[in-house]
Enzyme design. Structure first.
Site, short mmCIF file in Angstrom:
data_model
loop_
_atom_site.label_atom_id
_atom_site.label_comp_id
_atom_site.label_asym_id
_atom_site.label_seq_id
_atom_site.Cartn_x
_atom_site.Cartn_y
_atom_site.Cartn_z
N ALA A 243 0.96 -1.33 -0.47
CA ALA A 243 0.43 0.00 0.10
C ALA A 243 0.39 1.06 0.15
O ALA A 243 -0.18 2.49 -0.36
CB ALA A 243 -1.22 -0.37 0.96
N ASP A 244 1.84 1.06 -0.03
CA ASP A 244 3.26 2.11 0.09
C ASP A 244 3.08 2.97 -1.13
O ASP A 244 3.36 2.32 -2.20
CB ASP A 244 4.91 1.92 0.69
CG ASP A 244 5.19 2.93 0.62
OD1 ASP A 244 5.75 3.32 1.96
OD2 ASP A 244 6.07 3.49 -0.25
N VAL A 245 2.88 4.23 -0.71
CA VAL A 245 2.80 4.83 -2.40
C VAL A 245 3.86 5.06 -3.36
O VAL A 245 4.20 4.66 -4.09
CB VAL A 245 2.78 6.52 -1.35
CG1 VAL A 245 2.44 7.68 -3.45
CG2 VAL A 245 0.98 6.53 -1.92
N TRP A 285 12.34 1.30 -3.37
CA TRP A 285 12.70 2.36 -3.16
C TRP A 285 13.67 3.52 -2.99
O TRP A 285 13.49 4.48 -4.36
CB TRP A 285 12.79 2.54 -1.46
CG TRP A 285 11.55 2.70 -0.97
CD1 TRP A 285 9.99 3.15 -0.80
CD2 TRP A 285 10.97 1.88 0.32
NE1 TRP A 285 8.90 2.63 -0.74
CE2 TRP A 285 8.70 2.57 0.55
CE3 TRP A 285 11.50 0.87 1.16
CZ2 TRP A 285 8.42 1.23 1.38
CZ3 TRP A 285 10.65 0.26 2.50
CH2 TRP A 285 9.76 1.11 2.17
#
Length: 290
Positions: A243-245, A285
């Protein structure tokens, strides 16, 4: 003063570690000289600052660890070794992803380690404060919080102890631009810890699922928060916050999609990256950090 050297296993990109730590204004980092000062709590009353310096290369990682605090040297060194996870041979991770659909990323960003936050409580407070905020304002809030209620020793900032935060009024955090709910989450969680209802150290012996269930019952601590705390608090290797943008944007770029992929699509794709999904998340990331 004491100083020790450590030759880590496999490959290890310490320069990227410093770059990531340098995102936090509370942490003293010198990219040119390749060192970071780590605040260490020995016990309730004693604390010290330890300088960790890169002395080798990504392919042949060597580190020096030194401090003016001459007591409990073995305890301090073990804490540092554990935080930076120097015993983890990242070549195993690289070999695993060499045959995966993320092979190109792992070749480009080789030796990306999981470096844990300096203390379990600090890590939990940080992820609670940072949840649902853009990175710049998130760090602004956590910096205000620590500089107002924490302590500075030899130029390094220590987060306030839970006993200190538990005694605060919600308005104390509202004055720092915390929302009412976030102020409640930070203070109420600290009160649970102070009252002995929440023992963070005990979670180190529990499975991810057990921690998710127990910590997820705490008001204001959702799945994203628990996953990030498991990864950066406990150093767990198989977490993937779908769910991390940032993860969604990285996969959108990697998969060359017009829109961000959905959470269920990401979770299904991430199954094949187990048991190293945390490394997949970190590398994704890293691929969009610029």
């Amino acid at each position: 003063m004491w100083k020790e050297y450590y030759h880590a296993a496999g490959i290890y990109d310490f320069d990227y570690t410093l770059q990531r730590l340098d995102m936090d204004p509370l942490i003293n980092v010198n990219m040119k000289e390749r060192w970071v000062d780590v605040p260490v709590r020995i016990d309730q009353d004693n604390k010290c600052v330890v300088r960790v310096k890169g002395e080798g290369t990504t392919e042949k990682p060597v580190f020096s660890v030194m401090s003016d605090y001459d007591e409990d040297q073995d305890v301090v060194f073990e804490h540092i070794r554990n935080l930076f996870q120097w015993d983890r041979d990242l070549q195993d991770v690289e070999d695993f992803f060499e045959e995966s659909d993320l092979a190109r990323l792992f070749f480009t960003y080789a030796g990306t380690p999981i470096v844990k936050d300096f203390h379990l409580y600090d890590s939990l407070m940080k992820v609670i404060i940072h949840q649902q905020l853009n990175m710049k304002f998130a760090y602004t809030l956590s910096t205000r919080f620590v500089q107002k209620f924490g302590e500075q020793v030899d130029g390094s900032w220590f987060y306030p102890k839970p006993e200190v935060v538990a005694k605060l009024d919600y308005q104390d955090l509202r004055d720092l631009q915390f929302s009412q709910r976030k102020a409640e989450y930070v203070i109420d969680t600290s009160r649970l810890i102070t009252n002995g209802e929440l023992e963070l150290e005990s979670f180190a012996k529990k499975t991810n699922e057990e921690v998710m269930k127990a910590l997820g019952k705490v008001r204001g601590v959702g799945p994203w928060t628990v996953q990030n705390w498991l990864m950066f608090g406990l150093g767990r290797e198989d977490l993937f916050p779908a769910a991390d943008v940032g993860i969604q944007n990285a996969l959108k770029k990697e998969w060359r999609m017009e829109e961000k992929p959905k959470k269920d699509v990401i979770e299904k794709a991430a199954q094949k990256w187990s048991p190293y999904r945390s490394y997949a998340a970190l590398t994704l990331w890293r691929s969009i950090e610029g």
